[in-house]
Design a protein around this motif. Sequence first.
Motif, PDB file in Angstrom:
ATOM      1  N   PHE A 186       0.829  -1.202   0.000  1.00  8.89           N
ATOM      2  CA  PHE A 186       0.000   0.000   0.000  1.00  8.89           C
ATOM      3  C   PHE A 186       0.869   1.260   0.000  1.00  8.89           C
ATOM      4  CE2 PHE A 186      -1.905   3.447   2.438  1.00  8.89           C
ATOM      5  CZ  PHE A 186      -3.097   3.653   1.756  1.00  8.89           C
ATOM      6  N   THR A 187       1.939   1.258   0.802  1.00  8.17           N
ATOM      7  CA  THR A 187       2.806   2.428   0.914  1.00  8.17           C
ATOM      8  C   THR A 187       3.500   2.752  -0.397  1.00  8.17           C
ATOM      9  OG1 THR A 187       3.214   1.918   3.251  1.00  8.17           O
ATOM     10  CG2 THR A 187       4.749   3.435   2.177  1.00  8.17           C
ATOM     11  N   ILE A 188       4.021   1.727  -1.076  1.00 10.81           N
ATOM     12  CA  ILE A 188       4.711   1.944  -2.354  1.00 10.81           C
ATOM     13  C   ILE A 188       3.742   2.487  -3.403  1.00 10.81           C
ATOM     14  CG2 ILE A 188       5.916   0.819  -4.253  1.00 10.81           C
ATOM     15  CD1 ILE A 188       7.121  -1.102  -2.241  1.00 10.81           C
ATOM     16  N   ILE A 189       2.563   1.870  -3.510  1.00 10.98           N
ATOM     17  CA  ILE A 189       1.564   2.337  -4.473  1.00 10.98           C
ATOM     18  C   ILE A 189       1.146   3.771  -4.151  1.00 10.98           C
ATOM     19  CG2 ILE A 189      -0.743   1.972  -5.417  1.00 10.98           C
ATOM     20  CD1 ILE A 189       1.176  -0.115  -6.320  1.00 10.98           C
ATOM     21  N   LEU A 190       1.008   4.079  -2.854  1.00  8.99           N
ATOM     22  CA  LEU A 190       0.614   5.427  -2.445  1.00  8.99           C
ATOM     23  C   LEU A 190       1.674   6.456  -2.831  1.00  8.99           C
ATOM     24  CD1 LEU A 190      -1.357   7.291  -0.956  1.00  8.99           C
ATOM     25  CD2 LEU A 190      -0.147   6.737   1.174  1.00  8.99           C
ATOM     26  N   ILE A 191       2.938   6.107  -2.630  1.00  8.97           N
ATOM     27  CA  ILE A 191       4.028   7.024  -3.000  1.00  8.97           C
ATOM     28  C   ILE A 191       4.020   7.293  -4.500  1.00  8.97           C
ATOM     29  CG2 ILE A 191       6.546   7.251  -3.145  1.00  8.97           C
ATOM     30  CD1 ILE A 191       6.717   5.725  -0.497  1.00  8.97           C
ATOM     31  N   VAL A 192       3.857   6.223  -5.289  1.00  6.32           N
ATOM     32  CA  VAL A 192       3.801   6.380  -6.745  1.00  6.32           C
ATOM     33  C   VAL A 192       2.604   7.245  -7.144  1.00  6.32           C
ATOM     34  CG1 VAL A 192       3.489   5.157  -8.925  1.00  6.32           C
ATOM     35  CG2 VAL A 192       4.993   4.199  -7.175  1.00  6.32           C
ATOM     36  N   PHE A 193       1.459   7.004  -6.512  1.00  6.31           N
ATOM     37  CA  PHE A 193       0.239   7.759  -6.819  1.00  6.31           C
ATOM     38  C   PHE A 193       0.415   9.238  -6.485  1.00  6.31           C
ATOM     39  CE2 PHE A 193      -3.958   9.423  -5.598  1.00  6.31           C
ATOM     40  CZ  PHE A 193      -4.665   9.167  -6.762  1.00  6.31           C
ATOM     41  N   ILE A 194       0.976   9.533  -5.323  1.00 12.22           N
ATOM     42  CA  ILE A 194       1.197  10.921  -4.918  1.00 12.22           C
ATOM     43  C   ILE A 194       2.166  11.609  -5.880  1.00 12.22           C
ATOM     44  CG2 ILE A 194       2.210  12.402  -3.134  1.00 12.22           C
ATOM     45  CD1 ILE A 194       1.142  10.444  -1.060  1.00 12.22           C
ATOM     46  N   ALA A 195       3.218  10.893  -6.283  1.00 18.16           N
ATOM     47  CA  ALA A 195       4.187  11.462  -7.221  1.00 18.16           C
ATOM     48  C   ALA A 195       3.525  11.781  -8.561  1.00 18.16           C
ATOM     49  CB  ALA A 195       5.351  10.495  -7.415  1.00 18.16           C
ATOM     50  N   GLU A 196       2.638  10.900  -9.019  1.00 19.19           N
ATOM     51  CA  GLU A 196       1.942  11.128 -10.286  1.00 19.19           C
ATOM     52  C   GLU A 196       0.999  12.332 -10.183  1.00 19.19           C
ATOM     53  OE1 GLU A 196       1.847   6.470 -11.806  1.00 19.19           O
ATOM     54  OE2 GLU A 196       0.083   7.390 -10.913  1.00 19.19           O
ATOM     55  N   VAL A 197       0.256  12.413  -9.081  1.00 21.58           N
ATOM     56  CA  VAL A 197      -0.667  13.543  -8.896  1.00 21.58           C
ATOM     57  C   VAL A 197       0.108  14.849  -8.807  1.00 21.58           C
ATOM     58  CG1 VAL A 197      -2.328  14.595  -7.314  1.00 21.58           C
ATOM     59  CG2 VAL A 197      -2.445  12.143  -7.787  1.00 21.58           C
ATOM     60  N   ALA A 198       1.201  14.834  -8.039  1.00 21.88           N
ATOM     61  CA  ALA A 198       2.024  16.043  -7.913  1.00 21.88           C
ATOM     62  C   ALA A 198       2.593  16.458  -9.268  1.00 21.88           C
ATOM     63  CB  ALA A 198       3.152  15.800  -6.921  1.00 21.88           C
TER      64      ALA A 198
ATOM     65  N   GLY B 113      -6.738   6.003 -16.173  1.00 20.10           N
ATOM     66  CA  GLY B 113      -6.870   4.552 -16.047  1.00 20.10           C
ATOM     67  C   GLY B 113      -5.862   3.965 -15.075  1.00 20.10           C
ATOM     68  N   ILE B 114      -4.601   4.423 -15.182  1.00 18.58           N
ATOM     69  CA  ILE B 114      -3.565   3.960 -14.264  1.00 18.58           C
ATOM     70  C   ILE B 114      -3.887   4.383 -12.834  1.00 18.58           C
ATOM     71  CG2 ILE B 114      -1.123   4.214 -13.631  1.00 18.58           C
ATOM     72  CD1 ILE B 114      -0.510   4.510 -16.609  1.00 18.58           C
ATOM     73  N   ALA B 115      -4.397   5.620 -12.671  1.00 20.36           N
ATOM     74  CA  ALA B 115      -4.749   6.117 -11.337  1.00 20.36           C
ATOM     75  C   ALA B 115      -5.872   5.284 -10.722  1.00 20.36           C
ATOM     76  CB  ALA B 115      -5.165   7.584 -11.429  1.00 20.36           C
ATOM     77  N   VAL B 116      -6.859   4.897 -11.531  1.00 24.39           N
ATOM     78  CA  VAL B 116      -7.962   4.073 -11.030  1.00 24.39           C
ATOM     79  C   VAL B 116      -7.448   2.703 -10.578  1.00 24.39           C
ATOM     80  CG1 VAL B 116     -10.070   2.851 -11.723  1.00 24.39           C
ATOM     81  CG2 VAL B 116      -9.752   5.242 -12.360  1.00 24.39           C
ATOM     82  N   LEU B 117      -6.555   2.108 -11.370  1.00 21.67           N
ATOM     83  CA  LEU B 117      -5.975   0.818 -10.991  1.00 21.67           C
ATOM     84  C   LEU B 117      -5.194   0.929  -9.680  1.00 21.67           C
ATOM     85  CD1 LEU B 117      -4.705  -0.578 -14.426  1.00 21.67           C
ATOM     86  CD2 LEU B 117      -6.651  -1.380 -13.077  1.00 21.67           C
ATOM     87  N   GLU B 118      -4.445   2.011  -9.543  1.00 28.42           N
ATOM     88  CA  GLU B 118      -3.667   2.211  -8.319  1.00 28.42           C
ATOM     89  C   GLU B 118      -4.584   2.408  -7.115  1.00 28.42           C
ATOM     90  OE1 GLU B 118       0.290   4.310 -10.316  1.00 28.42           O
ATOM     91  OE2 GLU B 118      -1.315   5.536  -9.505  1.00 28.42           O
ATOM     92  N   LEU B 119      -5.650   3.188  -7.291  1.00 27.65           N
ATOM     93  CA  LEU B 119      -6.605   3.378  -6.202  1.00 27.65           C
ATOM     94  C   LEU B 119      -7.274   2.056  -5.828  1.00 27.65           C
ATOM     95  CD1 LEU B 119      -8.309   6.754  -7.224  1.00 27.65           C
ATOM     96  CD2 LEU B 119      -6.872   6.348  -5.222  1.00 27.65           C
ATOM     97  N   GLY B 120      -7.633   1.269  -6.851  1.00 27.49           N
ATOM     98  CA  GLY B 120      -8.235  -0.038  -6.591  1.00 27.49           C
ATOM     99  C   GLY B 120      -7.297  -0.961  -5.838  1.00 27.49           C
ATOM    100  N   ALA B 121      -6.023  -0.945  -6.214  1.00 31.00           N
ATOM    101  CA  ALA B 121      -5.032  -1.777  -5.520  1.00 31.00           C
ATOM    102  C   ALA B 121      -4.861  -1.342  -4.073  1.00 31.00           C
ATOM    103  CB  ALA B 121      -3.694  -1.699  -6.255  1.00 31.00           C
ATOM    104  N   MET B 122      -4.851  -0.026  -3.843  1.00 27.79           N
ATOM    105  CA  MET B 122      -4.704   0.470  -2.473  1.00 27.79           C
ATOM    106  C   MET B 122      -5.919   0.118  -1.618  1.00 27.79           C
ATOM    107  SD  MET B 122      -2.741   4.160  -2.707  1.00 27.79           S
ATOM    108  CE  MET B 122      -3.814   4.904  -3.928  1.00 27.79           C
ATOM    109  N   VAL B 123      -7.114   0.280  -2.181  1.00 33.35           N
ATOM    110  CA  VAL B 123      -8.335  -0.054  -1.442  1.00 33.35           C
ATOM    111  C   VAL B 123      -8.369  -1.540  -1.117  1.00 33.35           C
ATOM    112  CG1 VAL B 123     -10.844  -0.192  -1.607  1.00 33.35           C
ATOM    113  CG2 VAL B 123      -9.665   1.869  -2.370  1.00 33.35           C
TER     114      VAL B 123
END
Length: 245
Positions: free
Chosen positions: A93-105, A221-231
């Motif tokens: 979860f932490t790794i996916i979250l870091i990647v997601f935050i980096a993409e959003v930023a 699409g990638i963001a949705v997959l990442e959110l789904g994986a985190m959830v």
Amino acid sequence: MGCFGFLKTMMFIFNGIIFLAGAGILAVGIWVKVDSGSILGFLQNLDGAPTELKQVLNVGYLLIALGAVLLLIGFLGCCGAVKESKCMLLLFFTIILIVFIAEVAGAIVLLVFKGLIQNLISQVGVTIVNNIKKDYGTNKDITGLWNATMSTLNCCGFNNFTDFSGSPFSSNSSVYPSQCCKGFTPCTPSNATAQNVTGCFPTLVKWIDSNSVVIIGVALGIAVLELGAMVASMVMYCQIKAKTS
């Protein structure tokens, strides 16, 4: 099969695919770097293959880095689901979250500071142009990389054909790269002026603008997959924690 069992199976399958993809990419990257001589010989023996094709060897490190990250994510997701390991799921979860935050930023920076970034790239372009004038025509790696880039994007130089003025290539033969003249050989200054082929930087900016909808769609699409994986990982984490309490 209950909800937890279904979630566990999907986590295993999804991350198993990521793990196998990462292993494959990592293996290719290592092979490219370790056995570059054999690969280069194979590429050179291909009929009609452009000499710039050897630049594919330069992506080895990128493939190794990408493959290693995917391998780690897939391993944590698979083992975390199968072993019902809270530690692995939390790390996943932490790794996916870091990647997601980096993409959003990164997306926010691109949207808010788009003009500033283009100006910054233009300033960096001065250094790039200086390198072209210094190395193009003598440095095989620089020459091959620019030839491959210009052939792929149908562009000429960073800004335009004048970037090659004063370079070893132009100084020795009084001509510009063939990519700067469509259908004219040799590419003389007059032909390059008449053709006025767009530079690679303006071409890339135009391509991004014209394909912005596709790029945004892929990113979402990638963001949705990442959110789904985190959830999914957090739901499993909470259920496992509840079972062990």
